[in-house]
Scaffold this motif. Structure first.
Motif, PDB file in Angstrom:
ATOM      1  N   ASP A  61       0.827  -1.218   0.000  1.00 47.67           N
ATOM      2  CA  ASP A  61       0.000   0.000   0.000  1.00 47.67           C
ATOM      3  C   ASP A  61       0.855   1.259   0.000  1.00 47.67           C
ATOM      4  O   ASP A  61       0.398   2.337   0.319  1.00 47.67           O
ATOM      5  CB  ASP A  61      -0.960  -0.005   1.198  1.00 47.67           C
ATOM      6  N   ARG A  62       2.138   1.128  -0.344  1.00 51.40           N
ATOM      7  CA  ARG A  62       3.062   2.285  -0.394  1.00 51.40           C
ATOM      8  C   ARG A  62       3.527   2.528  -1.817  1.00 51.40           C
ATOM      9  O   ARG A  62       3.614   1.579  -2.597  1.00 51.40           O
ATOM     10  CB  ARG A  62       4.331   1.959   0.419  1.00 51.40           C
ATOM     11  N   VAL A  63       3.872   3.748  -2.136  1.00 52.57           N
ATOM     12  CA  VAL A  63       4.475   3.958  -3.453  1.00 52.57           C
ATOM     13  C   VAL A  63       5.957   3.587  -3.382  1.00 52.57           C
ATOM     14  O   VAL A  63       6.585   3.707  -2.328  1.00 52.57           O
ATOM     15  CB  VAL A  63       4.336   5.413  -3.948  1.00 52.57           C
ATOM     16  N   GLY A  64       6.471   3.126  -4.509  1.00 54.40           N
ATOM     17  CA  GLY A  64       7.891   2.754  -4.546  1.00 54.40           C
ATOM     18  C   GLY A  64       8.654   3.529  -5.607  1.00 54.40           C
ATOM     19  O   GLY A  64       9.864   3.399  -5.741  1.00 54.40           O
ATOM     20  N   GLY A  65       7.944   4.329  -6.406  1.00 56.35           N
ATOM     21  CA  GLY A  65       8.614   5.105  -7.457  1.00 56.35           C
ATOM     22  C   GLY A  65       7.688   5.271  -8.641  1.00 56.35           C
ATOM     23  O   GLY A  65       6.467   5.176  -8.515  1.00 56.35           O
ATOM     24  N   VAL A  66       8.299   5.509  -9.815  1.00 57.75           N
ATOM     25  CA  VAL A  66       7.488   5.719 -11.019  1.00 57.75           C
ATOM     26  C   VAL A  66       8.142   5.028 -12.217  1.00 57.75           C
ATOM     27  O   VAL A  66       9.339   4.711 -12.184  1.00 57.75           O
ATOM     28  CB  VAL A  66       7.337   7.226 -11.359  1.00 57.75           C
TER      29      VAL A  66
ATOM     30  N   PRO B 182      -5.030   8.176  -0.795  1.00 62.63           N
ATOM     31  CA  PRO B 182      -5.249   6.929  -0.050  1.00 62.63           C
ATOM     32  C   PRO B 182      -3.986   6.053   0.003  1.00 62.63           C
ATOM     33  O   PRO B 182      -3.954   5.078   0.748  1.00 62.63           O
ATOM     34  CB  PRO B 182      -6.350   6.226  -0.845  1.00 62.63           C
ATOM     35  N   LEU B 183      -2.968   6.356  -0.796  1.00 63.30           N
ATOM     36  CA  LEU B 183      -1.753   5.517  -0.824  1.00 63.30           C
ATOM     37  C   LEU B 183      -0.637   6.180  -0.031  1.00 63.30           C
ATOM     38  O   LEU B 183      -0.356   7.374  -0.235  1.00 63.30           O
ATOM     39  CB  LEU B 183      -1.288   5.320  -2.268  1.00 63.30           C
ATOM     40  N   ASN B 184      -0.002   5.418   0.840  1.00 63.55           N
ATOM     41  CA  ASN B 184       1.102   5.980   1.619  1.00 63.55           C
ATOM     42  C   ASN B 184       2.216   6.428   0.682  1.00 63.55           C
ATOM     43  O   ASN B 184       2.599   5.703  -0.232  1.00 63.55           O
ATOM     44  CB  ASN B 184       1.661   4.932   2.593  1.00 63.55           C
ATOM     45  N   GLY B 185       2.713   7.607   0.940  1.00 59.18           N
ATOM     46  CA  GLY B 185       3.844   8.110   0.149  1.00 59.18           C
ATOM     47  C   GLY B 185       3.442   8.832  -1.118  1.00 59.18           C
ATOM     48  O   GLY B 185       4.296   9.398  -1.802  1.00 59.18           O
ATOM     49  N   LEU B 186       2.137   8.842  -1.476  1.00 61.70           N
ATOM     50  CA  LEU B 186       1.695   9.568  -2.692  1.00 61.70           C
ATOM     51  C   LEU B 186       0.962  10.847  -2.279  1.00 61.70           C
ATOM     52  O   LEU B 186       0.015  10.800  -1.492  1.00 61.70           O
ATOM     53  CB  LEU B 186       0.767   8.709  -3.554  1.00 61.70           C
ATOM     54  N   PHE B 187       1.425  11.964  -2.826  1.00 55.57           N
ATOM     55  CA  PHE B 187       0.852  13.273  -2.472  1.00 55.57           C
ATOM     56  C   PHE B 187       0.465  14.024  -3.742  1.00 55.57           C
ATOM     57  O   PHE B 187       0.908  13.695  -4.836  1.00 55.57           O
ATOM     58  CB  PHE B 187       1.872  14.092  -1.676  1.00 55.57           C
ATOM     59  N   MET B 188      -0.344  15.070  -3.540  1.00 56.86           N
ATOM     60  CA  MET B 188      -0.816  15.919  -4.650  1.00 56.86           C
ATOM     61  C   MET B 188      -0.327  17.348  -4.412  1.00 56.86           C
ATOM     62  O   MET B 188      -0.302  17.807  -3.264  1.00 56.86           O
ATOM     63  CB  MET B 188      -2.345  15.951  -4.684  1.00 56.86           C
TER      64      MET B 188
END
Ligand SMILES: Cc1cc2nc3c(=O)[nH]c(=O)nc-3n(C[C@H](O)[C@H](O)[C@H](O)COP(=O)(O)OP(=O)(O)OC[C@H]3O[C@@H](n4cnc5c(N)ncnc54)[C@H](O)[C@@H]3O)c2cc1C
Length: 522
Positions: free
Chosen positions: A268-273, A482-488
């Motif tokens: 549930d975390r972002v790891g990159g792009v 809703p995803l940990n580490g993802l912001f707007m």
């Protein structure tokens, strides 16, 4: 070497992405900005649209830039300068009896002393309410009912700011927020041209007419920059170039022609792009300045989000209604009864409120307006870097042009372009013969060129149900997701669109505050 936990990827080098990146780098984070276009700036760029003619391709007037951003990132030493400041607005009349507005004054042949006095009171009151919004622009919106101490203080501060207006103005604020520009301007003024011009403040960039709810709120948002109207020297790209240079000085790496196609997840975390060419970039934090639909539906993917949240993002209203006209002219245009100095004002075609409302009516039925309203500038009068000697550039925001045109824009664009020029020609009869090149960007073109889903000025309607802690939707407000580490951090977040940088600055503060509170947890 990249330390993944300290590495932040910012998607998009629009002005908000650049601001957010600069503040995060200033706080010691390692920041990479990935921009799909060939140049940074997003909807705040200058580009050539005909050989030798340059224009601010979307945003063309600066009136909202956050003073904190300007000072804290030393934009003046990074290259920001102006060719014109504190511009007047001239409301054009077909018979040449124009009105000239500056701050709280209005002048013209047909203006009464009652309307002049009413203008002072109208500007005083609207200025007071706009100052309230101005303070909110620089705050991270509180969460309602979270039980969190900071949120409770934030809500109390908002309520107190409204209460501090005093009983009379507070009542007026709540009353005005609930009605519309048409009713308010009818209460204050008699002159139809003045009312038409002022009503435009509430509808520019929005799917609203003067009689629509939220039009007062939009006018206040526009005024909440609390600044005069200015033309950056060299066009709006100068603002973005100054931001890019300030960010780079703080250590930010900016990569252009680097389109992100996927936000990578680890549980549930972002790891990159992932980029279009398949390159993967790891990062513990990803901040998106792309609009909410692009971010959540295209880059994260609906399958990675709860159905209820996806539905809210689908329902987020984000179809644009503003088009942009660029004309390369072989000489200065001649408007009826307008002298050389007035020609350099911000010029409006909105002869009365019914005209504006009628122009808006078409949008309801998927049509473009046959007699549009226009906000016009001729920046080359002050800035000879924009056009060859003796020649000029006309830049105009044109409403109304719905993203979802019934007849589709392939067929509609030539017709609409003709109608826009016909409208201009009523005020500047010889203009058609002066045109060397004409470019019209519809919301569909804006979507494509600037990668803004729906081509909307604010990355989504500015309305009370899409504002502050509801912007863009609950659970993606407060610059989080809703995803940990993802912001707007773009215009789809509070406080909305306009070249201001507040969303980028607030987002950086929210990210740093969250991380420091997480760091303090046992
Ligand atoms: C026609 C028009 C006229 C306007 N006039 C004015 C005006 O006169 N004054 C004013 O203050 N405001 C005006 N605005 C509004 C203003 O331009 C915007 O609100 C503001 O520029 C938004 O800035 P942003 O940084 O939030 O987003 P954007 O400028 O949209 O930046 C987002 C960036 O993200 C990039 N991006 C998107 N997806 C990806 C991806 N997958 N990978 C990598 N990069 C990606 C985009 O290319 C873009 O560079 C106008 C807007 C329009 C459309």
């Amino acid at each position: 070497m990249t330390d993944m936990n300290n590495h932040v990827v910012v998607i998009g080098a629009g002005h908000n992405g650049l601001v957010c990146a600069a503040y995060l780098a200033r706080a010691g984070r390692q920041v990479t900005v990935l921009e799909a276009a060939e140049q940074p700036g997003g909807a705040a760029i200058t580009r050539e649209f005909a050989p030798g003619f340059k224009v601010s391709a979307a945003a063309h007037l600066l009136y909202m830039l956050d003073e904190n951003v300007r000072k804290e990132l030393s934009l003046d030493t990074a290259g920001l300068s102006f060719s014109q400041q504190d511009m007047k607005t001239t409301a054009l009349a077909e018979d040449g009896n124009h009105l000239v507005m500056s701050k709280d004054a209005v002048q013209g042949a047909n203006i009464s002393s009652e309307d002049q006095a009413a203008m002072k009171e109208y500007r005083r009151l609207m200025g007071r309410f706009a100052r309230l919004l101005h303070r909110m622009n620089n705050r991270i919106p509180p969460r309602v009912g979270s039980g969190n101490r900071d949120d409770t203080i934030g809500l109390a501060k908002t309520a107190l700011a409204i209460r501090m207006l005093g009983r009379k103005d507070m009542r007026e604020f709540l009353r005005m927020a609930g009605i519309n520009m048409y009713d308010i301007l009818q209460e204050y003024f008699d002159n139809p041209l003045l009312k038409g011009a002022l009503s435009m403040e509430g509808v520019l960039g929005a799917k609203l007419g003067p009689r629509s709810n939220n039009s007062v709120f939009c006018a206040l948002h526009r005024m909440s920059g609390m600044q005069g109207t200015a033309l950056p020297a060299g066009g709006m790209g100068t603002v973005s170039d100054a931001l890019a240079s300030a960010a780079q000085k703080l250590g930010v790496k900016i990569r252009t022609s680097a389109a992100v196609t996927k936000v990578l997840l680890q549980g549930d975390r972002v790891g990159g792009v992932e980029l279009q060419d398949g390159e993967r970039i790891t990062a513990g934090t990803v901040v998106s300045s792309a609009d909410p639909k692009t971010t959540f539906l295209n880059l994260v993917g609906a399958k990675n989000l709860e159905a209820g949240f996806v539905r809210k993002i689908h329902n987020y209203r984000s179809f644009g209604n503003a088009a942009k006209l660029h004309l390369a002219l072989q000489g200065p245009p001649e408007f009826k009864a307008l002298n050389q100095s007035q020609l350099g004002d911000r010029l409006l075609i909105a002869p009365d409120m019914d005209y504006v409302e009628r122009a808006f009516n078409h949008v309801k039925y998927g049509e473009h307006s046959a007699q549009p309203v226009l906000e016009i500038t001729i920046p080359s009068l002050y800035d000879d870097s924009l056009a060859p000697a003796g020649q000029h550039v006309l830049s105009a925001v044109v409403q109304y042009a719905p993203y979802q045109l019934k007849s589709d824009w392939h067929n509609g664009k030539p017709v609409f372009t003709g109608q826009v020029i016909d409208t201009l020609a009523k005020y500047a009869p010889g203009i058609r013969d002066q045109i060397l090149h004409c470019e019209l960007l519809t919301p569909v073109d804006i979507e494509k060129e600037f990668r803004i889903s729906g081509g909307h000025w604010h990355h989504g309607e500015l309305a009370l149900d899409q504002f502050m802690m509801l912007r863009p939707v609950p659970r993606a407000a407060q610059y989080a997701s809703p995803l940990n580490g993802l912001f707007m951090c773009g215009a789809g977040s509070h406080p909305g669109g306009g070249v201001m940088g507040s969303a980028g600055r607030n987002a950086a503060r929210a990210i740093l505050a969250l991380e420091s509170s997480e760091g303090q947890q046992p």
